[in-house]
Motif scaffolding. Sequence first.
Motif, short mmCIF file in Angstrom:
data_model
loop_
_atom_site.label_atom_id
_atom_site.label_comp_id
_atom_site.label_asym_id
_atom_site.label_seq_id
_atom_site.Cartn_x
_atom_site.Cartn_y
_atom_site.Cartn_z
N SER A 142 3.14 -3.93 4.21
CA SER A 142 3.40 -3.33 2.90
C SER A 142 4.77 -3.76 2.38
CB SER A 142 3.33 -1.81 3.01
OG SER A 142 3.45 -1.20 1.75
N SER A 173 -4.95 -6.04 2.32
CA SER A 173 -5.87 -5.89 3.46
C SER A 173 -6.32 -7.22 4.04
CB SER A 173 -7.09 -5.07 3.04
OG SER A 173 -7.78 -5.70 1.97
N SER A 186 0.85 -1.19 0.00
CA SER A 186 0.00 0.00 0.00
C SER A 186 0.88 1.23 0.00
CB SER A 186 -0.91 0.00 1.23
OG SER A 186 -1.58 1.25 1.36
N SER A 198 -12.72 -4.37 -4.92
CA SER A 198 -11.33 -3.93 -4.68
C SER A 198 -10.40 -4.50 -5.73
CB SER A 198 -10.87 -4.40 -3.29
OG SER A 198 -11.66 -3.85 -2.27
N GLY A 258 -3.47 -4.28 -10.21
CA GLY A 258 -4.39 -3.15 -10.06
C GLY A 258 -5.62 -3.25 -10.93
N GLN A 268 -4.54 -6.28 -5.74
CA GLN A 268 -3.44 -5.89 -4.84
C GLN A 268 -3.98 -5.38 -3.51
OE1 GLN A 268 -0.39 -3.39 -6.46
NE2 GLN A 268 0.26 -2.66 -4.46
N SER A 269 -4.97 -4.49 -3.55
CA SER A 269 -5.55 -3.95 -2.31
C SER A 269 -6.17 -5.07 -1.47
CB SER A 269 -6.61 -2.90 -2.64
OG SER A 269 -6.06 -1.83 -3.36
N TRP A 270 -6.83 -6.00 -2.14
CA TRP A 270 -7.45 -7.11 -1.40
C TRP A 270 -6.39 -7.99 -0.74
CZ3 TRP A 270 -7.11 -12.42 -1.83
CH2 TRP A 270 -8.02 -13.15 -1.07
#
Length: 397
Positions: A370, A357, A43, A349, A342, A352-354
């Motif tokens: 990260s 997180s 992130s 989402s 991405g 990558q974000s998923w």
Amino acid sequence: MFAAIKRHCQQILGGMPANRLLALDALRGLTITAMILVNNPGSWSYVYGPLRHAQWHGWTVTDLIFPFFIVIVGMSLQLSLQRQPRLANAEILKQALLRSAKLYGLGLFLVLFYYNFRDPNYSYVEQKIMTIRTLGVLQRIALVYLCTVVIALYCGTRGRVVAILALCGVYLAAMWWWPYYTEQGVRFAGMFEFGNSFAAWLDHTVLGAAHVYYRSATPFAFDPEGLWSTLPAIANCVSGLLIAQWLQTERNLVQKTRGLLLFGVVAVWLAELWHFVLPINKSLWTPSFVALSTGYCALALAACIFLCDMKKYRLWAAPFVVFGANAILFFMLAGVAARLLGMLSVGNSALQSWLFSAVYQPLFGDYNGSLAFALSFLALSYLLMHWCYRRGYVFKV
């Protein structure tokens, strides 16, 4: 396990020519590895300070990565010109022009390789084609490489030193004294501010605000790999020619290493002193930044020579040899993979974000998670790059 890792590294190093300077391969691999590491955090909200670029004036370790690679391009160019059969200058220039065009094209491909599937109103034509960023990392390498080839072919040692001074001098003359105006007619000169410099004005005027990285900068949109800042970047590459020339002299390895250390310390010291009147700034690529980055690159090369070629502590370098042998392919594949992370979705989402997180953040926390994501990205990349290395596949442009 450690025995298996040792055998793995020995196999990599065992395939290298006996007379090859391992230090340069290790430094190239370290540089591209660091570039991919800082470009792929889990992130962007959680990145340790040294892994970020300086906000404006000043520098971090991350700011040194790109100029290191450019200096290494210059070193590799000088060594390759000496190794290959002597060709006519026109033929070398033809090859260089083709190679530069390919690099530039690859840079544009990475710019265009993206689609926002999560936005039903996303228009690829309007938001990518019509606003394509024309410059970038590979595009700068392409321009710098081509100009450096010309200097390498037609300038001797003194001519190369003069070229460095001239490139930096012309750059500074315009940055300090060339007047430029906003659309409202406000006159400026000698500015080194974010969005307000001769370099920013030139990017805004020639490239257009829609085709640069910092599109919302005021009063002028500009690109950190912009037009005018390419001049001192060429000086970095020409410095690489001179460093390689030093390595090609008849002096022994100890003398060469001491020379690199002396040059590196003096260059860094002068750059830091210069910073009081000419800020060290990567986005503007000021001559003080040229001196700083070239000096640290010389120090890093000296350290690698000491470890790899003098003390024979070589095993640590094996993974970096794998990455460095295919640096452009590594950069391209990492860029494509990052964009796919991405573009692909899990629910609402990006993948990558998923992953960050749902997996890395709960296991390791914000900042460590990260960083762990970036290290995982490198580990998976190594499997692919080692597969290419074992089969002798090297992507050349």
